[in-house]
Design a protein around this motif. Sequence first.
Motif, short mmCIF file in Angstrom:
data_model
loop_
_atom_site.label_atom_id
_atom_site.label_comp_id
_atom_site.label_asym_id
_atom_site.label_seq_id
_atom_site.Cartn_x
_atom_site.Cartn_y
_atom_site.Cartn_z
N LEU A 85 0.83 -1.21 0.00
CA LEU A 85 0.00 0.00 0.00
C LEU A 85 0.87 1.26 0.00
CD1 LEU A 85 -2.76 -1.08 2.55
CD2 LEU A 85 -3.08 -0.72 0.10
N GLU A 86 1.95 1.21 0.76
CA GLU A 86 2.84 2.37 0.88
C GLU A 86 3.62 2.61 -0.42
OE1 GLU A 86 4.23 5.67 2.85
OE2 GLU A 86 2.67 4.31 3.54
N SER A 87 3.85 1.55 -1.21
CA SER A 87 4.64 1.73 -2.43
C SER A 87 3.78 2.00 -3.67
CB SER A 87 5.58 0.54 -2.66
OG SER A 87 4.87 -0.66 -2.66
N ARG A 88 2.48 2.28 -3.46
CA ARG A 88 1.63 2.74 -4.57
C ARG A 88 2.14 4.12 -5.02
NH1 ARG A 88 -4.11 1.55 -4.92
NH2 ARG A 88 -4.37 3.79 -5.12
N PHE A 94 2.67 11.54 -2.48
CA PHE A 94 2.30 12.24 -1.24
C PHE A 94 3.51 12.32 -0.31
CE2 PHE A 94 0.73 11.76 3.20
CZ PHE A 94 0.15 13.01 3.34
N ARG A 95 4.22 11.21 -0.16
CA ARG A 95 5.40 11.17 0.72
C ARG A 95 6.52 12.07 0.22
NH1 ARG A 95 4.06 9.09 5.64
NH2 ARG A 95 3.10 7.05 5.45
N MET A 96 6.62 12.22 -1.12
CA MET A 96 7.66 13.08 -1.70
C MET A 96 7.40 14.56 -1.39
SD MET A 96 7.81 11.20 -5.42
CE MET A 96 8.42 12.57 -6.38
N TYR A 175 15.08 2.21 -1.53
CA TYR A 175 14.67 0.83 -1.25
C TYR A 175 13.24 0.87 -0.77
CZ TYR A 175 16.33 2.69 3.22
OH TYR A 175 16.54 3.51 4.30
N LEU A 176 12.56 -0.27 -0.79
CA LEU A 176 11.18 -0.30 -0.31
C LEU A 176 11.17 -0.20 1.21
CD1 LEU A 176 9.45 -2.94 -2.60
CD2 LEU A 176 9.31 -0.48 -2.74
N PRO A 177 10.17 0.44 1.79
CA PRO A 177 10.17 0.62 3.24
C PRO A 177 9.90 -0.68 3.98
CG PRO A 177 8.09 1.35 2.30
CD PRO A 177 8.97 1.00 1.15
#
Length: 197
Positions: A85-88, A94-96, A175-177
């Motif tokens: 979900l976080e890597s959508r 949004f995180r950027m 990297y992925l969280p």
Amino acid sequence: MAVNRVPVLKRCRSLDLDPTFLGYDKKSNRTSPRAGKKISEYGLQLREKQKAKFIYGVLEKPFRNYYEKADRMKGMTGENLMIMLESRLDSVVFRMGFARTRREARQVVGHKHFLVNGKPVQIPSYLVKAGDVIEVREKAKSLQRYKDILEVTSGRLAPEWLEVDQEAMKATVKYLPTREMIDVPVNEMLIVELYSK
């Protein structure tokens, strides 16, 4: 296409959720009418699922698909689900800091304002991978909208798994969280319990 039109603050109140996780800095002064009532085990599990769906803006069927995919992957199902979900793409935008809210992130992705590795992507659910470079299209960089957004989000810290260059309006996924890096108040174990019944 199905659209969630529920007022954000009202939904946050019913889910006992802080609106800041969606990018809203408003607070609701009212309390939920269900506050103080005892919730059943099923009710708790359902609320966690609704919370995750609401935060990431995912409807029931795609959410179920994410769960099934996470279940087939190696490792803990709940953690895999949260990482997916976080890597959508809309969540990463949004995180950027290139969108004030998660809904706005979904909208700008849908309007083809972003490139992933040099190619335009307009699918908010696109899953980014480690090493992907996400940037605002050249045409969109001059828009007043992004000047306004960056003014609002300049104080927001980008997560450690993203390398953001606000001047060039681009970011690299280092990297992925891991689950510890995702600050979303969702107990994914309850979601797993709900789906594994």
